[in-house]
Scaffold this motif. Sequence first.
Motif, short mmCIF file in Angstrom:
data_model
loop_
_atom_site.label_atom_id
_atom_site.label_comp_id
_atom_site.label_asym_id
_atom_site.label_seq_id
_atom_site.Cartn_x
_atom_site.Cartn_y
_atom_site.Cartn_z
N THR A 108 95.19 33.94 18.65
CA THR A 108 94.37 34.44 19.75
C THR A 108 93.64 33.33 20.50
OG1 THR A 108 92.56 34.94 18.22
CG2 THR A 108 94.10 36.72 18.71
N GLU A 109 93.22 32.28 19.77
CA GLU A 109 92.48 31.20 20.42
C GLU A 109 93.37 30.35 21.32
OE1 GLU A 109 94.19 29.80 16.62
OE2 GLU A 109 92.93 31.52 17.10
N ASP A 110 94.68 30.38 21.12
CA ASP A 110 95.63 29.60 21.92
C ASP A 110 96.34 30.44 22.98
OD1 ASP A 110 95.09 27.31 20.38
OD2 ASP A 110 96.59 27.89 18.89
N SER A 111 96.15 31.75 22.93
CA SER A 111 96.83 32.67 23.85
C SER A 111 95.90 33.04 25.00
CB SER A 111 97.26 33.93 23.10
OG SER A 111 98.15 33.59 22.05
N LYS A 112 96.50 33.47 26.11
CA LYS A 112 95.70 33.76 27.30
C LYS A 112 96.25 35.00 28.01
CE LYS A 112 93.71 31.30 31.19
NZ LYS A 112 93.59 30.02 31.86
N VAL A 113 95.33 35.87 28.45
CA VAL A 113 95.70 37.03 29.26
C VAL A 113 94.88 36.97 30.55
CG1 VAL A 113 95.80 39.54 29.42
CG2 VAL A 113 96.23 38.42 27.22
N ILE A 114 95.58 36.96 31.67
CA ILE A 114 94.93 36.92 32.99
C ILE A 114 95.13 38.28 33.65
CG2 ILE A 114 94.98 35.84 35.28
CD1 ILE A 114 96.05 33.31 33.87
N TRP A 115 94.06 38.82 34.24
CA TRP A 115 94.16 40.07 34.99
C TRP A 115 93.97 39.76 36.47
CZ3 TRP A 115 90.03 41.20 38.02
CH2 TRP A 115 88.78 40.69 37.66
N LYS A 116 94.56 40.59 37.31
CA LYS A 116 94.37 40.46 38.75
C LYS A 116 94.37 41.85 39.36
CE LYS A 116 95.53 37.72 42.75
NZ LYS A 116 96.24 36.55 43.25
N GLY A 117 93.27 42.17 40.07
CA GLY A 117 93.14 43.46 40.75
C GLY A 117 93.12 43.24 42.24
N TYR A 118 93.61 44.23 42.98
CA TYR A 118 93.78 44.09 44.43
C TYR A 118 93.00 45.15 45.18
CZ TYR A 118 97.67 41.44 42.54
OH TYR A 118 98.43 40.56 41.81
N ALA A 144 88.71 50.42 49.78
CA ALA A 144 89.74 50.92 48.85
C ALA A 144 90.19 49.81 47.90
CB ALA A 144 90.93 51.46 49.63
N ILE A 145 90.42 50.23 46.66
CA ILE A 145 90.95 49.34 45.62
C ILE A 145 92.31 49.92 45.21
CG2 ILE A 145 90.59 48.40 43.30
CD1 ILE A 145 87.55 48.99 43.77
N TYR A 146 93.32 49.08 45.21
CA TYR A 146 94.66 49.56 44.87
C TYR A 146 94.72 50.03 43.42
CZ TYR A 146 95.90 47.47 49.33
OH TYR A 146 95.94 47.16 50.67
N GLU A 149 90.34 38.10 40.14
CA GLU A 149 91.08 37.83 38.92
C GLU A 149 90.16 37.26 37.86
OE1 GLU A 149 93.25 33.63 39.21
OE2 GLU A 149 93.95 35.06 40.70
N GLY A 150 90.65 37.30 36.64
CA GLY A 150 89.87 36.80 35.53
C GLY A 150 90.69 36.81 34.25
N VAL A 159 86.14 38.96 31.95
CA VAL A 159 85.35 38.12 32.85
C VAL A 159 86.12 37.85 34.13
CG1 VAL A 159 83.99 36.98 31.04
CG2 VAL A 159 86.12 35.95 31.80
N SER A 160 85.38 37.57 35.18
CA SER A 160 85.95 37.17 36.47
C SER A 160 85.98 35.65 36.52
CB SER A 160 85.08 37.72 37.60
OG SER A 160 85.43 37.11 38.82
#
Length: 190
Positions: free
Chosen positions: A31-41, A177-179, A48-49, A78-79
């Motif tokens: 988990t400490e070496d892995s990364k998940v990025i989110w992006k909302g439109y 509006a948020i997609y 993103e964060g 987090v953003s």
Amino acid sequence: MKNLKNTTLALIAFSAFSFTAVEKEKKDIKTEDSKVIWKGYKVTGSHEGTIEIQSGSLTFSEDKLVGGEFVIDMTSLVSTDLEGEYKGKLEGHLKSDDFFGVETYPTASLVFTNVKATGKNSYEVTGDLTIKGKTNPITFNMSIYGSKATASLKIDRTKYDVRYGSTSFFDGLKDKAIYDEFDLVSDLVF
């Protein structure tokens, strides 16, 4: 007599082969070496964060992906595209009941239900995604190279009762509006 011996040996060999279980190997995600990025439109742009994996694993059989499961720490959302007051406001709003309600639902999960090889290192994965206590199937592609995996998911938030700013539920939002769909891109190390 010789034929009887050969037949007996063949039956023993066949029986041993038929009932040998295929070994599955579960590999924990680092988990400490892995990364998940989110992006909302939204109509006027995007945010993103990152979000952290609380725990996870991938399951292999004969070096082929056959399963997996993940728990996401929703409180870690987090953003990364804002700073200061606006960063705090966005993070607070995303964690509120308007969006992901992290006080009530501190984790989300994904459990693979079907994995199909689509190439040497690529797979089509179907799984049950649970957000805010609601579970829906999702299908996405995953690539695996050595001890690393990548996946991109497009998630329709309205299926998980995340309706704030959605034109699917509210009229007259115009540029507010948020997609409905947001993206998750994961780089996993195991």
